[in-house]
Scaffold this motif. Structure first.
Motif, short mmCIF file in Angstrom:
data_model
loop_
_atom_site.label_atom_id
_atom_site.label_comp_id
_atom_site.label_asym_id
_atom_site.label_seq_id
_atom_site.Cartn_x
_atom_site.Cartn_y
_atom_site.Cartn_z
N GLN A 1 103.52 118.38 63.24
CA GLN A 1 102.33 118.61 62.40
C GLN A 1 102.74 118.99 60.98
O GLN A 1 102.12 118.53 60.00
N ILE A 2 103.76 119.80 60.86
CA ILE A 2 104.24 120.19 59.52
C ILE A 2 104.73 118.96 58.77
O ILE A 2 104.39 118.75 57.61
N GLU A 3 105.52 118.11 59.44
CA GLU A 3 106.04 116.91 58.80
C GLU A 3 104.94 115.93 58.41
O GLU A 3 105.06 115.20 57.44
N ARG A 4 103.85 115.90 59.18
CA ARG A 4 102.72 115.03 58.85
C ARG A 4 101.81 115.66 57.80
O ARG A 4 100.92 115.00 57.27
N GLY A 5 102.01 116.95 57.53
CA GLY A 5 101.18 117.65 56.56
C GLY A 5 99.84 118.08 57.11
O GLY A 5 98.93 118.40 56.35
N VAL B 1 115.57 120.14 66.38
CA VAL B 1 115.15 121.12 65.37
C VAL B 1 114.37 122.24 66.06
O VAL B 1 114.54 123.42 65.74
N SER B 2 113.53 121.87 67.01
CA SER B 2 112.76 122.87 67.76
C SER B 2 113.69 123.85 68.46
O SER B 2 113.49 125.07 68.41
N GLU B 3 114.70 123.30 69.12
CA GLU B 3 115.65 124.14 69.84
C GLU B 3 116.40 125.07 68.88
O GLU B 3 116.63 126.25 69.17
N GLN B 4 116.78 124.56 67.73
CA GLN B 4 117.56 125.32 66.77
C GLN B 4 116.73 126.38 66.03
O GLN B 4 117.26 127.40 65.61
N THR B 5 115.43 126.12 65.86
CA THR B 5 114.59 127.02 65.05
C THR B 5 113.67 127.92 65.86
O THR B 5 113.18 128.93 65.34
N GLY B 6 113.38 127.53 67.09
CA GLY B 6 112.41 128.28 67.88
C GLY B 6 110.97 127.95 67.54
O GLY B 6 110.04 128.63 67.95
N VAL B 7 110.75 126.88 66.79
CA VAL B 7 109.41 126.40 66.44
C VAL B 7 109.12 125.20 67.34
O VAL B 7 109.98 124.33 67.50
N SER B 8 107.93 125.16 67.91
CA SER B 8 107.61 124.08 68.85
C SER B 8 107.70 122.71 68.19
O SER B 8 107.45 122.56 66.99
N LYS B 9 108.02 121.72 69.03
CA LYS B 9 108.13 120.34 68.57
C LYS B 9 106.80 119.88 67.99
O LYS B 9 106.77 119.22 66.94
N SER B 10 105.70 120.22 68.63
CA SER B 10 104.38 119.78 68.13
C SER B 10 104.07 120.41 66.77
O SER B 10 103.53 119.75 65.89
N MET B 11 104.43 121.67 66.57
CA MET B 11 104.21 122.32 65.27
C MET B 11 105.07 121.66 64.20
O MET B 11 104.61 121.39 63.09
N LEU B 12 106.33 121.35 64.52
CA LEU B 12 107.21 120.68 63.56
C LEU B 12 106.65 119.31 63.18
O LEU B 12 106.66 118.94 62.00
#
Length: 186
Positions: free
Chosen positions: A39-43, A26-37
């Motif tokens: 954190q978003i999923e954990r809320g 997802v990080s590769e496809q969106t350009g959003v860092s894995k750590s940010m993704l």
């Protein structure tokens, strides 16, 4: 976690898992860092509109899909644990167990009518139908100029484009579960 953050967290994770994607993918496809993704999923992150835009663009989903209330796959409702939607002490109680939702055309109620009591319901509009299952006692339903006695475990169907009445002529409480179907445009 606030309402929108929760929606984004649940919807992002569900979308990612449904596609069988890792956070790295997802990080590769969106350009959003894995750590940010993560954190978003954990809320635990409050992503900016720019980050949400990258996610929706990269995953090719509508922004609304990310922020809408998450789909509920299962839901257990115990009417007695809810506050009645309508109530007249000593007469009747009505609980809205499952309300209409934007994409769903069904609403579920529980109705209890005390012995000798009456519950009067107005019209639900054109192209609405009620399916009623009596779970306790006997209910007399008055609709379309007719009276019908519905006994325990019987199912009754009628159009609800007119007012209708639920009567309990018995000596014990009568209970039913009602399913309202809105079939506009069908």
């Amino acid at each position: 976690m606030d309402y929108l953050s929760n929606n984004v967290a649940v919807n992002l994770k569900r979308t990612r898992q449904a596609r069988g994607m890792s956070l790295d993918q997802v990080s590769e496809q969106t350009g959003v860092s894995k750590s940010m993704l993560a954190q978003i999923e954990r809320g635990t992150a409050n992503p900016s509109l720019g980050v949400l835009g990258k996610i929706t663009s990269g995953l090719r989903i509508e922004f609304q899909e990310l922020i809408q209330p998450p789909r509920v796959d299962c839901c257990l409702v115990t009417p007695e644990d809810l506050v009645p939607t309508k109530e007249q002490t000593g007469q009747y109680k009505v609980w809205t167990c499952l309300p209409y939702e934007d994409t769903r055309l069904v609403e579920v109620y529980r109705i209890e009518v005390e012995p000798g009591a009456t519950y009067i319901s107005g019209s639900h509009g054109e192209k609405t139908r009620e399916y009623l299952v009596v779970t306790d006692g006997v209910l007399t339903i008055e609709c379309h100029g007719q009276k019908y006695d519905i006994h325990k475990d019987q199912v009754f169907k009628f159009e609800t484009d007119q007012g209708h009445i639920y009567r309990n002529m018995g000596t014990e409480k009568a209970c039913c579960t009602c399913f309202f179907l809105d079939y506009h445009g069908k």
